[in-house]
Design a protein around this motif. Sequence first.
Motif, short mmCIF file in Angstrom:
data_model
loop_
_atom_site.label_atom_id
_atom_site.label_comp_id
_atom_site.label_asym_id
_atom_site.label_seq_id
_atom_site.Cartn_x
_atom_site.Cartn_y
_atom_site.Cartn_z
N UNK A 1 -4.77 0.76 -17.39
CA UNK A 1 -4.79 2.24 -16.99
C UNK A 1 -4.22 2.48 -15.76
N UNK A 2 -3.89 1.47 -15.00
CA UNK A 2 -3.31 1.66 -13.57
C UNK A 2 -1.85 0.96 -13.34
N UNK A 3 -1.77 -0.06 -14.20
CA UNK A 3 -0.45 -0.70 -14.06
C UNK A 3 -0.63 -1.83 -13.08
N UNK A 4 0.52 -2.71 -13.00
CA UNK A 4 0.41 -3.86 -12.19
C UNK A 4 0.47 -3.81 -10.61
N UNK A 5 1.51 -2.85 -10.10
CA UNK A 5 1.66 -2.41 -8.92
C UNK A 5 0.35 -2.06 -8.25
N UNK A 6 -0.25 -1.10 -8.92
CA UNK A 6 -1.44 -0.43 -8.24
C UNK A 6 -2.49 -1.61 -8.52
N UNK A 7 -2.69 -2.46 -9.59
CA UNK A 7 -3.72 -3.36 -9.56
C UNK A 7 -3.51 -4.38 -8.34
N UNK B 1 0.93 -1.15 -0.14
CA UNK B 1 -0.04 -0.01 -0.01
C UNK B 1 0.83 1.19 -0.12
N UNK B 2 2.14 1.32 -0.08
CA UNK B 2 2.87 2.37 0.38
C UNK B 2 2.96 3.25 -0.86
N UNK B 3 2.47 3.00 -1.99
CA UNK B 3 2.46 4.01 -3.00
C UNK B 3 1.11 4.26 -3.39
N UNK B 4 -0.04 3.99 -2.69
CA UNK B 4 -1.42 4.40 -2.85
C UNK B 4 -1.44 5.97 -2.65
N UNK B 5 -2.57 6.54 -3.33
CA UNK B 5 -2.59 7.97 -3.38
C UNK B 5 -4.09 8.19 -2.74
N UNK B 6 -4.24 9.10 -1.67
CA UNK B 6 -5.32 9.52 -1.22
C UNK B 6 -5.96 10.47 -2.04
N UNK B 7 -7.54 10.36 -1.84
CA UNK B 7 -8.37 11.41 -2.50
C UNK B 7 -9.73 11.31 -1.93
N UNK B 8 -10.76 11.92 -2.29
CA UNK B 8 -11.94 11.76 -1.87
C UNK B 8 -12.58 10.46 -2.54
N UNK B 9 -13.22 9.62 -1.96
CA UNK B 9 -13.76 8.27 -2.45
C UNK B 9 -15.33 8.22 -2.02
N UNK B 10 -15.88 7.24 -2.62
CA UNK B 10 -17.11 6.87 -2.20
C UNK B 10 -17.01 5.93 -0.78
N UNK C 1 -5.29 -6.23 -2.77
CA UNK C 1 -5.24 -6.50 -1.53
C UNK C 1 -6.21 -5.91 -0.95
N UNK C 2 -6.44 -4.78 -1.21
CA UNK C 2 -7.94 -3.98 -0.71
C UNK C 2 -8.92 -4.79 -0.53
N UNK C 3 -9.10 -5.54 -1.77
CA UNK C 3 -10.36 -6.46 -1.87
C UNK C 3 -10.29 -7.41 -0.67
N UNK C 4 -8.86 -8.00 -0.40
CA UNK C 4 -8.80 -8.97 0.71
C UNK C 4 -9.26 -8.41 1.97
N UNK C 5 -8.97 -7.13 2.11
CA UNK C 5 -9.08 -6.41 3.37
C UNK C 5 -10.58 -6.07 3.60
N UNK D 1 -11.73 0.65 -5.91
CA UNK D 1 -11.85 -0.39 -7.07
C UNK D 1 -11.84 -1.85 -6.42
N UNK D 2 -11.47 -1.87 -5.23
CA UNK D 2 -11.40 -3.09 -4.41
C UNK D 2 -12.90 -3.49 -3.91
N UNK D 3 -13.56 -2.52 -3.79
CA UNK D 3 -14.90 -2.94 -3.38
C UNK D 3 -15.78 -3.40 -4.52
N UNK D 4 -15.40 -2.79 -5.97
CA UNK D 4 -16.07 -3.53 -7.11
C UNK D 4 -15.71 -4.73 -7.52
N UNK D 5 -14.17 -5.00 -6.92
CA UNK D 5 -14.00 -6.46 -7.12
C UNK D 5 -14.51 -7.39 -6.10
#
Length: 229
Positions: free
Chosen positions: A193-199, A95-104, A204-208, A142-146
């Motif tokens: 669109x996002x690349x392998x690392x972000x995917x 998760x180290x390179x995740x970027x924060x923003x406003x999310x649903x 992993x967020x889906x797992x969480x 994206x993880x919730x959609x997954x």
Amino acid sequence: EFIHSMPIRQGWEMIQKVLKTLERSIYKINVRPADPETIQKYIEMKVAANLASLKKAKAIKSLQQYEHIIINGVRYRNLPFYEKYLSSAYLQKVFGEDVYATIHGDLTIENIICIRDECGKDGFYIIDPNTGNIHDSPNLDYGKLLQSIHGGYEFLMSTKEVSVCGNKINFPFTRSSAYAELHQLLKDYLMSNLGAKQTKSIYFHEIVHWIRLLPYKVAKDGKRALLFY
């Protein structure tokens, strides 16, 4: 209902429309890099605490003695094997390179409401946003959609019966072929669109999300929690 009453192409176009709308709107608000302290808080509260609670649950505790569990006839490694991938050190890297923003915050399929205007044009609106995620990255959305399309959340919710005998868990799982096709399309979209690392982070967020869900299911549904385990 839209996904299963329309051709796959139209279902996928609707999902793309949702993602592209979010990507050019709220995901551009309050953008900032994730920081190790917030990531650690997320891991401790959403992963470690829920795993500890989960392993104490009566219905699930008895399964921990097995190295493998057999789900609907298929053999899987059990949860203890995967805990090294759920450690603080490992998840900090993921998760180290995740970027924060406003999310649903809760972008499941059932929270996307499809509409058709008087001209026959398809549109949508999104309901039930969720705050309190701590780690406010679009990757959670994206993880919730997954969790819906990959994990079959809505199908598990509609499954009523589960049987357990030793390390064998059986239940009728009717995840549709439409979800299977949409998962592949979504995975391709993420990779392109996002690349392998972000995917990887998104999966992993889906797992969480599943780990966060399980203690609630244990408290509310007892034995049915094993469906989600």
